[in-house]
Design a protein around this motif. Sequence first.
Motif, short mmCIF file in Angstrom:
data_model
loop_
_atom_site.label_atom_id
_atom_site.label_comp_id
_atom_site.label_asym_id
_atom_site.label_seq_id
_atom_site.Cartn_x
_atom_site.Cartn_y
_atom_site.Cartn_z
N SER A 94 0.84 -1.20 0.00
CA SER A 94 0.00 0.00 0.00
C SER A 94 0.87 1.24 0.00
O SER A 94 1.95 1.26 0.61
CB SER A 94 -0.92 0.03 1.23
N ILE A 95 0.41 2.28 -0.69
CA ILE A 95 1.07 3.58 -0.65
C ILE A 95 0.00 4.65 -0.59
O ILE A 95 -1.04 4.55 -1.26
CB ILE A 95 1.99 3.78 -1.87
N GLY A 96 0.22 5.66 0.25
CA GLY A 96 -0.80 6.68 0.41
C GLY A 96 -0.24 7.97 0.94
O GLY A 96 0.98 8.13 1.15
N VAL A 97 -1.16 8.91 1.18
CA VAL A 97 -0.83 10.24 1.69
C VAL A 97 -1.90 10.63 2.69
O VAL A 97 -3.07 10.28 2.53
CB VAL A 97 -0.74 11.27 0.54
N SER A 98 -1.51 11.35 3.74
CA SER A 98 -2.49 11.84 4.70
C SER A 98 -2.22 13.31 5.01
O SER A 98 -1.09 13.80 4.89
CB SER A 98 -2.45 11.03 6.00
N HIS A 99 -3.29 14.00 5.40
CA HIS A 99 -3.26 15.43 5.70
C HIS A 99 -4.01 15.61 7.01
O HIS A 99 -5.19 15.26 7.10
CB HIS A 99 -3.93 16.20 4.56
N THR A 100 -3.34 16.13 8.04
CA THR A 100 -3.95 16.23 9.37
C THR A 100 -3.67 17.59 9.99
O THR A 100 -2.52 18.06 10.00
CB THR A 100 -3.40 15.14 10.32
N TRP A 101 -4.73 18.23 10.49
CA TRP A 101 -4.57 19.43 11.29
C TRP A 101 -4.61 19.05 12.75
O TRP A 101 -5.58 18.46 13.23
CB TRP A 101 -5.65 20.47 11.01
N GLN A 102 -3.54 19.34 13.49
CA GLN A 102 -3.43 18.95 14.90
C GLN A 102 -3.72 20.15 15.80
O GLN A 102 -3.10 21.21 15.65
CB GLN A 102 -2.02 18.41 15.18
N ASP A 103 -4.61 19.95 16.75
CA ASP A 103 -4.98 20.99 17.70
C ASP A 103 -4.40 20.74 19.08
O ASP A 103 -4.64 21.51 20.00
CB ASP A 103 -6.50 21.09 17.83
N SER A 104 -3.68 19.63 19.26
CA SER A 104 -3.20 19.24 20.58
C SER A 104 -1.69 19.34 20.68
O SER A 104 -0.97 18.87 19.80
CB SER A 104 -3.64 17.80 20.91
N GLN A 105 -1.19 19.93 21.75
CA GLN A 105 0.24 20.02 21.98
C GLN A 105 0.84 18.66 22.35
O GLN A 105 2.05 18.49 22.34
CB GLN A 105 0.53 21.04 23.09
#
Length: 257
Positions: free
Chosen positions: A42-53
């Motif tokens: 498998s090959i993929g990409v992810s995009h995440t906005w993190q709100d936690s320190q």
Amino acid sequence: MSWLVAAALALAWLATPVWSRAEWPYLTEEASTLREGGWSASIGVSHTWQDSQLLRGGKGLLWTFPEVETSLGVGPHAEVSAQYELLWFDPADGGEAAYESGDVRLWTKLSLFPNTLKGFSFRFGVKLPNASDRRGLGTDETDAFLTGLWDVSMGPVLVSLNAGLGILGDRSKVGSQDDVFTWGACARLPLVGGRFRVGVDAAGYSGPYGIRRKRDFATYGLVLDWVLGRWRLSLGGRRGTQDALSWGWIAGLTYQR
């Protein structure tokens, strides 16, 4: 009580799934293994906005590309797999963006009682300290995991349940560790004769986290799969809650033989 145990074993045997294994990008691992000599990539990409320190890198935008996973069936009831990713993190405070290696994760899955507890297996794994904690993208610690996996077929729906122990290296104190409870649950439903599949997914862990004690991490996801022969295109959304505040998406391609 002996008849209750016998009934439970019989139900576990009858609930053995007939599906082939479901894999990346689900957070919950299935109990079934690849056939001997079979493999997937498998090959993929992810995009995440993190709100936690508390998450790696703190607040900001995290990309993983490529995110790869490979698995190989090494016996009638055994499988090995490896995971790796490259990380790009842009902090919300305007600091310098970081592009670094992620951690390598190695796994072995074994069905120790295939004739008595069908649909049940164990998974052993280790996370290597490849990602540096210099910019908060890793812990520089080796982590180990032991998880029990159970698959149950409910009509066309496959339900996978995970429960286990994680032994995490504690970067706040040399030679110490944090022992956490890990869990996961997933349900997958095939649609349009199996050409499409929808899955709901949840996983996390509870326990100490360095010098900040009693932390709970949980991530919930929704995955849509489009199956084209041996190929599978996946698109999913994820939301982190409790001490893992985040949201984002993941997409990729899997080939299985």
